[in-house]
Design a protein around this motif. Sequence first.
Motif, mmCIF file in Angstrom:
data_model
loop_
_atom_site.group_PDB
_atom_site.id
_atom_site.type_symbol
_atom_site.label_atom_id
_atom_site.label_comp_id
_atom_site.label_asym_id
_atom_site.label_seq_id
_atom_site.Cartn_x
_atom_site.Cartn_y
_atom_site.Cartn_z
ATOM 1 N N HIS A 3 -2.721 9.799 6.203
ATOM 2 C CA HIS A 3 -3.662 9.326 5.186
ATOM 3 C C HIS A 3 -4.327 10.508 4.472
ATOM 4 C CE1 HIS A 3 -6.720 6.523 3.525
ATOM 5 N NE2 HIS A 3 -7.547 7.547 3.706
ATOM 6 N N HIS A 50 -4.093 12.018 0.524
ATOM 7 C CA HIS A 50 -5.205 12.382 -0.364
ATOM 8 C C HIS A 50 -4.942 13.745 -1.003
ATOM 9 C CE1 HIS A 50 -8.071 9.190 -0.017
ATOM 10 N NE2 HIS A 50 -8.278 9.332 1.280
ATOM 11 N N SER A 78 -18.055 9.144 -1.807
ATOM 12 C CA SER A 78 -16.956 8.424 -1.173
ATOM 13 C C SER A 78 -15.819 8.279 -2.164
ATOM 14 C CB SER A 78 -17.416 7.031 -0.721
ATOM 15 O OG SER A 78 -18.476 7.127 0.201
ATOM 16 N N TYR A 79 -14.598 8.320 -1.627
ATOM 17 C CA TYR A 79 -13.462 8.008 -2.477
ATOM 18 C C TYR A 79 -13.592 6.570 -2.964
ATOM 19 C CZ TYR A 79 -11.012 12.128 -0.589
ATOM 20 O OH TYR A 79 -10.644 13.393 -0.236
ATOM 21 N N ARG A 100 -12.264 2.800 -3.717
ATOM 22 C CA ARG A 100 -11.382 1.933 -2.933
ATOM 23 C C ARG A 100 -9.931 2.080 -3.391
ATOM 24 N NH1 ARG A 100 -14.112 -2.225 -0.029
ATOM 25 N NH2 ARG A 100 -15.822 -1.138 1.005
ATOM 26 N N GLU A 118 -8.462 5.077 -1.785
ATOM 27 C CA GLU A 118 -8.190 4.841 -0.372
ATOM 28 C C GLU A 118 -6.943 3.970 -0.192
ATOM 29 O OE1 GLU A 118 -9.351 6.449 1.847
ATOM 30 O OE2 GLU A 118 -11.407 7.034 1.428
ATOM 31 N N ASP A 133 -3.614 5.030 1.758
ATOM 32 C CA ASP A 133 -3.019 4.209 2.819
ATOM 33 C C ASP A 133 -1.536 3.967 2.545
ATOM 34 O OD1 ASP A 133 -5.214 3.967 4.435
ATOM 35 O OD2 ASP A 133 -5.816 1.990 3.707
ATOM 36 N N HIS A 151 -13.804 3.100 3.148
ATOM 37 C CA HIS A 151 -12.425 2.647 3.105
ATOM 38 C C HIS A 151 -12.361 1.144 2.847
ATOM 39 C CE1 HIS A 151 -12.004 6.590 4.766
ATOM 40 N NE2 HIS A 151 -10.701 6.493 4.869
#
Length: 356
Positions: free
Chosen positions: A222, A226, A271-272, A274, A277, A281, A323
């Motif tokens: 994961h 990124h 935060s990244y 969604r 993320e 994934d 996440h």
Amino acid sequence: MISGNEEFNDGKTAARHWVTVQLDTDGLRITSDADVIERHWPFEKLRAVEAPRAGQSLRLTCETDPDARMRLSDPVHISALRRQAPQLFLTGLAHPNVRRNASIIVLVLVLLGLLLWQGLPRLSVPIARMIPLAWEQDIGLAFRARLLGGAKVCDGGAGTAALSELTGHLTAGLAVAPEISVMVADRDMVNAFALPGGHIVIFRGLLAKAESADEIAAVLAHEIAHVSERHPTQMALRVMGIGMLAKLLTGDGSTLVELASEVGGALLLLSYSRDMERQADASGRQLLRRAGLSISGMSSFFTRLRENKAAEINLLHGYFSSHPPLGERIAGTDGNDARQPALNAEAWQALKTICD
């Protein structure tokens, strides 16, 4: 009316002329013998060629005659001109041109700042790809040093070798493999994060919670995803903001790294998205499959985290708060694929105890 002789150049030749200068009520009237030179320079159009200094001559030009130059040496003329055209003697922010330019600069900086912040989803990708890889790696090191502070970097020999082996399996599945550097920090937080330039940090607390190498492989895949998408650099853009853009425009890599060091602690406050993320994934699952590794590690890890979430909410906040929902992630990774384990039992034990 005040008049006298001063030095004049019409800007068309290098010749200098002695002219008669008269200070009228509305400007300077400049004439020479035989009417070879005849000019009228309004006071409001006068501009100082260089900053006036006490006790020295004053060089002038005029907006309506920009190539011409005149040097006033007579203190009487200069004193009278100070009353009639005070703008010539203003300096710093008191000067209207400076105030106007400063206002424009401030407005541009504000607009660029808003553009970077509000328009980041569209702008961050092309801007991130403008940054030279060497700069990006140095920026990542600066962020890492600031984020980890005095935390010990774990180097357990066999554990480090196991981590390198696992990283090699996963990066082999990349079409264009960035330079990946993975380390374990001796902190009990359940967390892992990627930084600009391919730097990935796993905390000891995450290793402690994992029950198999497949679960760590899922987390590592994961984070590598990124890096491959340059998500960390896009997030660094938000933290460093207008300062980063200014350094890019000036081509100054060293001070860009200094800026990263100054604001590094703020990176974890963001935060990244969604979407980022979900992209990581999906790309992480592809890396696992290409490496011939099981994707069930994601499913088992997420399932156990959901079951224990109430008890472990504080520990899990760092890594999982931004996440996608755990239920969604479990559904996306569920599969009973029978593949080789990410590490053999001995290597997994060495990695799990790398900080001991």
